[in-house]
Scaffold this motif. Structure first.
Motif, PDB file in Angstrom:
ATOM      1  N   ALA A 111      10.007 -19.325   5.072  1.00 47.73           N
ATOM      2  CA  ALA A 111      10.719 -19.804   4.034  1.00 47.73           C
ATOM      3  C   ALA A 111      12.308 -19.518   4.533  1.00 47.73           C
ATOM      4  CB  ALA A 111      10.514 -18.679   2.871  1.00 47.73           C
ATOM      5  N   LEU A 112      12.313 -19.524   5.653  1.00 52.08           N
ATOM      6  CA  LEU A 112      13.734 -19.358   6.355  1.00 52.08           C
ATOM      7  C   LEU A 112      14.341 -18.080   5.864  1.00 52.08           C
ATOM      8  CD1 LEU A 112      15.127 -22.923   6.731  1.00 52.08           C
ATOM      9  CD2 LEU A 112      13.553 -21.766   8.395  1.00 52.08           C
ATOM     10  N   ASN A 113      13.578 -17.116   5.686  1.00 53.10           N
ATOM     11  CA  ASN A 113      14.291 -16.006   5.245  1.00 53.10           C
ATOM     12  C   ASN A 113      14.625 -15.943   3.704  1.00 53.10           C
ATOM     13  OD1 ASN A 113      13.439 -14.265   7.373  1.00 53.10           O
ATOM     14  ND2 ASN A 113      15.467 -14.647   8.481  1.00 53.10           N
ATOM     15  N   ILE A 159      14.510 -20.185  -3.996  1.00 50.59           N
ATOM     16  CA  ILE A 159      14.434 -21.271  -4.946  1.00 50.59           C
ATOM     17  C   ILE A 159      13.145 -21.606  -5.668  1.00 50.59           C
ATOM     18  CG2 ILE A 159      14.794 -23.721  -5.518  1.00 50.59           C
ATOM     19  CD1 ILE A 159      16.898 -23.675  -2.776  1.00 50.59           C
ATOM     20  N   LYS A 160      12.398 -21.387  -4.909  1.00 55.88           N
ATOM     21  CA  LYS A 160      11.054 -21.654  -5.811  1.00 55.88           C
ATOM     22  C   LYS A 160      10.829 -20.393  -6.739  1.00 55.88           C
ATOM     23  CE  LYS A 160       9.002 -23.902  -1.483  1.00 55.88           C
ATOM     24  NZ  LYS A 160       8.513 -23.633  -0.435  1.00 55.88           N
ATOM     25  N   GLU A 161      11.367 -19.342  -6.667  1.00 55.63           N
ATOM     26  CA  GLU A 161      11.105 -18.005  -7.433  1.00 55.63           C
ATOM     27  C   GLU A 161      12.121 -18.422  -8.603  1.00 55.63           C
ATOM     28  OE1 GLU A 161      10.577 -13.689  -5.612  1.00 55.63           O
ATOM     29  OE2 GLU A 161      12.642 -13.983  -6.338  1.00 55.63           O
ATOM     30  N   GLN A 189      20.522  -6.485  -8.455  1.00 53.71           N
ATOM     31  CA  GLN A 189      20.028  -5.413  -7.674  1.00 53.71           C
ATOM     32  C   GLN A 189      20.633  -5.615  -6.255  1.00 53.71           C
ATOM     33  OE1 GLN A 189      16.382  -5.074  -5.826  1.00 53.71           O
ATOM     34  NE2 GLN A 189      15.518  -7.343  -6.233  1.00 53.71           N
ATOM     35  N   TRP A 190      21.211  -6.943  -5.948  1.00 60.23           N
ATOM     36  CA  TRP A 190      21.520  -7.116  -4.522  1.00 60.23           C
ATOM     37  C   TRP A 190      22.780  -6.259  -4.161  1.00 60.23           C
ATOM     38  CZ3 TRP A 190      21.492 -12.985  -2.399  1.00 60.23           C
ATOM     39  CH2 TRP A 190      20.262 -13.352  -2.667  1.00 60.23           C
ATOM     40  N   HIS A 191      23.516  -5.943  -5.236  1.00 58.85           N
ATOM     41  CA  HIS A 191      24.932  -5.201  -5.136  1.00 58.85           C
ATOM     42  C   HIS A 191      24.637  -3.997  -4.811  1.00 58.85           C
ATOM     43  CE1 HIS A 191      27.310  -8.655  -6.434  1.00 58.85           C
ATOM     44  NE2 HIS A 191      26.385  -9.003  -7.175  1.00 58.85           N
ATOM     45  N   GLY A 219      21.969 -19.298  12.967  1.00 52.00           N
ATOM     46  CA  GLY A 219      21.333 -20.213  12.196  1.00 52.00           C
ATOM     47  C   GLY A 219      22.059 -20.097  10.685  1.00 52.00           C
ATOM     48  N   TYR A 220      21.335 -20.571   9.671  1.00 53.72           N
ATOM     49  CA  TYR A 220      21.711 -20.782   8.272  1.00 53.72           C
ATOM     50  C   TYR A 220      21.949 -19.532   7.465  1.00 53.72           C
ATOM     51  CZ  TYR A 220      19.650 -25.679   8.916  1.00 53.72           C
ATOM     52  OH  TYR A 220      19.385 -26.931   9.337  1.00 53.72           O
ATOM     53  N   ALA A 221      23.272 -19.372   7.055  1.00 56.46           N
ATOM     54  CA  ALA A 221      23.437 -18.561   5.939  1.00 56.46           C
ATOM     55  C   ALA A 221      23.993 -19.332   4.821  1.00 56.46           C
ATOM     56  CB  ALA A 221      24.646 -17.451   6.676  1.00 56.46           C
ATOM     57  N   PRO A 235      27.339 -20.188  -7.267  1.00 58.56           N
ATOM     58  CA  PRO A 235      26.996 -18.911  -6.355  1.00 58.56           C
ATOM     59  C   PRO A 235      26.888 -17.747  -7.402  1.00 58.56           C
ATOM     60  CG  PRO A 235      28.848 -19.999  -5.232  1.00 58.56           C
ATOM     61  CD  PRO A 235      28.384 -20.744  -6.645  1.00 58.56           C
ATOM     62  N   GLY A 236      25.826 -16.944  -7.281  1.00 56.95           N
ATOM     63  CA  GLY A 236      25.502 -15.841  -8.428  1.00 56.95           C
ATOM     64  C   GLY A 236      25.662 -14.480  -7.655  1.00 56.95           C
ATOM     65  N   CYS A 237      26.004 -14.454  -6.489  1.00 59.34           N
ATOM     66  CA  CYS A 237      26.017 -13.064  -6.002  1.00 59.34           C
ATOM     67  C   CYS A 237      27.081 -12.724  -5.246  1.00 59.34           C
ATOM     68  CB  CYS A 237      24.821 -12.838  -4.918  1.00 59.34           C
ATOM     69  SG  CYS A 237      23.875 -11.508  -5.361  1.00 59.34           S
TER      70      CYS A 237
HETATM   71  N1  CAA Z   1      14.324 -20.873  -1.241  1.00 62.00           N
HETATM   72  C1  CAA Z   1      12.935 -20.905  -1.215  1.00 62.00           C
HETATM   73  N2  CAA Z   1      12.362 -21.609   0.017  1.00 62.00           N
HETATM   74  C2  CAA Z   1      13.203 -22.059   0.921  1.00 62.00           C
HETATM   75  C3  CAA Z   1      14.723 -21.921   0.988  1.00 62.00           C
HETATM   76  C4  CAA Z   1      14.931 -21.441  -0.338  1.00 62.00           C
HETATM   77  N3  CAA Z   1      16.424 -21.109  -0.541  1.00 62.00           N
HETATM   78  N4  CAA Z   1      15.191 -22.577   1.702  1.00 62.00           N
HETATM   79  C5  CAA Z   1      14.065 -23.064   2.596  1.00 62.00           C
HETATM   80  N5  CAA Z   1      13.006 -22.664   2.136  1.00 62.00           N
HETATM   81  C6  CAA Z   1      11.652 -23.010   2.530  1.00 62.00           C
HETATM   82  C7  CAA Z   1      11.469 -24.722   2.266  1.00 62.00           C
HETATM   83  O1  CAA Z   1      11.080 -24.801   1.071  1.00 62.00           O
HETATM   84  C8  CAA Z   1      10.422 -24.761   3.466  1.00 62.00           C
HETATM   85  O2  CAA Z   1       9.046 -24.390   2.905  1.00 62.00           O
HETATM   86  P1  CAA Z   1       7.691 -25.252   3.012  1.00 62.00           P
HETATM   87  O3  CAA Z   1       7.323 -25.262   4.392  1.00 62.00           O
HETATM   88  O4  CAA Z   1       6.737 -24.616   1.842  1.00 62.00           O
HETATM   89  O5  CAA Z   1       8.129 -26.615   2.331  1.00 62.00           O
HETATM   90  C9  CAA Z   1      10.692 -23.818   4.283  1.00 62.00           C
HETATM   91  O6  CAA Z   1      11.692 -22.732   3.926  1.00 62.00           O
HETATM   92  C10 CAA Z   1      11.489 -24.395   5.601  1.00 62.00           C
HETATM   93  O7  CAA Z   1      12.544 -25.235   5.031  1.00 62.00           O
HETATM   94  P2  CAA Z   1      12.712 -26.721   5.444  1.00 62.00           P
HETATM   95  O8  CAA Z   1      11.447 -27.459   5.823  1.00 62.00           O
HETATM   96  O9  CAA Z   1      13.755 -27.114   4.285  1.00 62.00           O
HETATM   97  O10 CAA Z   1      13.778 -26.455   6.784  1.00 62.00           O
HETATM   98  P3  CAA Z   1      14.880 -27.489   7.360  1.00 62.00           P
HETATM   99  O11 CAA Z   1      15.053 -27.350   8.563  1.00 62.00           O
HETATM  100  O12 CAA Z   1      14.514 -29.074   7.114  1.00 62.00           O
HETATM  101  O13 CAA Z   1      16.208 -27.319   6.535  1.00 62.00           O
HETATM  102  C11 CAA Z   1      17.870 -25.969   5.282  1.00 62.00           C
HETATM  103  C12 CAA Z   1      16.625 -25.974   6.358  1.00 62.00           C
HETATM  104  C13 CAA Z   1      18.787 -27.030   5.509  1.00 62.00           C
HETATM  105  C14 CAA Z   1      18.294 -24.606   5.244  1.00 62.00           C
HETATM  106  C15 CAA Z   1      16.860 -26.370   3.936  1.00 62.00           C
HETATM  107  O14 CAA Z   1      15.794 -25.467   3.961  1.00 62.00           O
HETATM  108  C16 CAA Z   1      17.620 -25.973   2.707  1.00 62.00           C
HETATM  109  O15 CAA Z   1      18.497 -26.808   2.233  1.00 62.00           O
HETATM  110  N6  CAA Z   1      17.541 -24.981   2.053  1.00 62.00           N
HETATM  111  C17 CAA Z   1      18.022 -24.228   0.766  1.00 62.00           C
HETATM  112  C18 CAA Z   1      19.375 -23.893   0.958  1.00 62.00           C
HETATM  113  C19 CAA Z   1      19.951 -23.744  -0.299  1.00 62.00           C
HETATM  114  O16 CAA Z   1      20.031 -24.611  -1.483  1.00 62.00           O
HETATM  115  N7  CAA Z   1      20.356 -22.472  -0.429  1.00 62.00           N
HETATM  116  C20 CAA Z   1      21.072 -22.001  -1.833  1.00 62.00           C
HETATM  117  C21 CAA Z   1      19.860 -21.179  -2.695  1.00 62.00           C
HETATM  118  S1  CAA Z   1      20.553 -20.618  -4.446  1.00 62.00           S
HETATM  119  C22 CAA Z   1      20.990 -19.415  -4.416  1.00 62.00           C
HETATM  120  O17 CAA Z   1      21.174 -18.854  -3.196  1.00 62.00           O
HETATM  121  C23 CAA Z   1      21.848 -18.796  -5.420  1.00 62.00           C
HETATM  122  C24 CAA Z   1      22.741 -17.583  -5.171  1.00 62.00           C
HETATM  123  O18 CAA Z   1      23.997 -17.597  -5.402  1.00 62.00           O
HETATM  124  C25 CAA Z   1      22.100 -16.310  -5.003  1.00 62.00           C
END
Ligand code: CAA
Length: 258
Positions: free
Chosen positions: A25-27, A68-70, A87-89, A104-106, A139-141
């Motif tokens: 889930a890319l952490n 996001i799924k949660e 609780q993150w804080h 990578g992605y943050a 953003p919520g955190c």
């Molecule tokens: N939540 C849940 N699952 C996530 C996730 C997330 N934030 N980000 C990635 N995943 C999952 C994907 O759903 C996927 O799962 P499946 O294999 O079951 O489909 C798996 O991780 C791999 O991800 P991708 O196939 O999407 O990988 P990619 O290399 O094509 O893309 C990415 C990478 C650009 C980071 C893309 O995953 C992405 O856009 N992720 C979401 C980023 C995002 O919107 N983050 C903000 C979340 S909201 C938030 O954080 C609120 C807050 O303020 C606290």
């Protein structure tokens, strides 16, 4: 090493290392993952042999945000009643310095988690962003509060309102990140800095961290006064006497953390 499900926590000498480990889930930062991070950091906080902490992820993702799924089906009353994300804080209550080592992605909560740490070191391919706007939320955190303090209003607004990402070099230029290194050197560089911090008096390090962080909360006058009082209080410590005496005697100090 330990028995966590979503992270790996290990002691490397005087450095506590937390590796986010939910690769599929890319952490993504689920409730369970954040609880484990808080728990591991608390254990390091309470361990007198640990002087500093590193939080890192994988080469592909530090963390791609809150899960996001949660969150997808969460209602307003659920979110409010359980005080979603509060609780993150807990992490920010840690008195030992925490370094975020980001490859990578943050994104979203991943960027926010990195900003809760005391400094961010990035691999050249790191990507920072607050893409919540694309999901119909914000953003919520701490993203709207910490990003503006890190990079200023105009850049923070641009990131938060467009959802555009920022690369590691731009993040360094903007002041979000203290250092950019090749991805494969990220952990060794972070460890070098963490070890250096851990080699000083832990009493003094904690005071320095507390003083710097107080600048977020206080006016300049109050902050300068708070700093000066903490500075004065170092003169009540063994380690100030030892540090200055070692300088005068041209020898290495031995810290007692008191
Ligand atoms: N939540 C849940 N699952 C996530 C996730 C997330 N934030 N980000 C990635 N995943 C999952 C994907 O759903 C996927 O799962 P499946 O294999 O079951 O489909 C798996 O991780 C791999 O991800 P991708 O196939 O999407 O990988 P990619 O290399 O094509 O893309 C990415 C990478 C650009 C980071 C893309 O995953 C992405 O856009 N992720 C979401 C980023 C995002 O919107 N983050 C903000 C979340 S909201 C938030 O954080 C609120 C807050 O303020 C606290």
């Amino acid at each position: 090493t330990n028995t966590y499900q979503y992270i790996i926590a290990e002691k490397k000498g005087r450095v506590g290392l937390v590796t986010l480990n939910r690769p599929k889930a890319l952490n993504a930062l689920s409730d369970g993952l954040i609880s484990e991070v808080n728990n591991a950091v608390k254990v390091f906080q309470d361990d007198k042999d640990v002087g500093s902490i590193i939080i890192t992820g994988s080469e592909k993702a530090f963390a791609a945000g809150a899960d996001i799924k949660e969150m997808e089906k969460v209602t307003y009353s659920d979110a409010y009643n359980k005080d979603l994300l509060a609780q993150w804080h807990d992490l920010t209550k840690t008195r030992k310095p925490i370094i975020a080592a980001v490859n990578g992605y943050a994104l979203g909560g991943g960027c926010e988690l990195a900003m809760m740490c005391d400094m961010i070191i990035a691999g050249e391919k790191a990507v920072f962003g607050q893409p919540e706007i694309k999901l119909g939320t914000i953003p919520g955190c701490g993203g709207t509060q910490r990003l503006i303090r890190a990079i200023g209003k105009s850049k923070a607004m641009e990131m938060i309102l467009t959802g555009n990402n920022m690369n590691a070099h731009d993040a360094e230029k903007a002041g979000l990140v203290c250092k950019v290194v090749p991805p494969e050197e990220l952990l060794s560089e972070a460890t070098k800095i963490a070890e250096k911090i851990a080699s000083y008096s832990q009493l003094t390090v904690a005071m320095a961290k507390e003083a710097v962080n107080s600048s977020y909360e206080l006016t300049l006058q109050e902050g300068i006064r708070f700093e000066r009082r903490l500075f004065h209080s170092t003169f009540a410590s063994h380690d100030q006497k030892e540090g200055m005496n070692a300088f005068v005697e041209k020898r290495n100090p031995t810290w007692h953390n008191k």
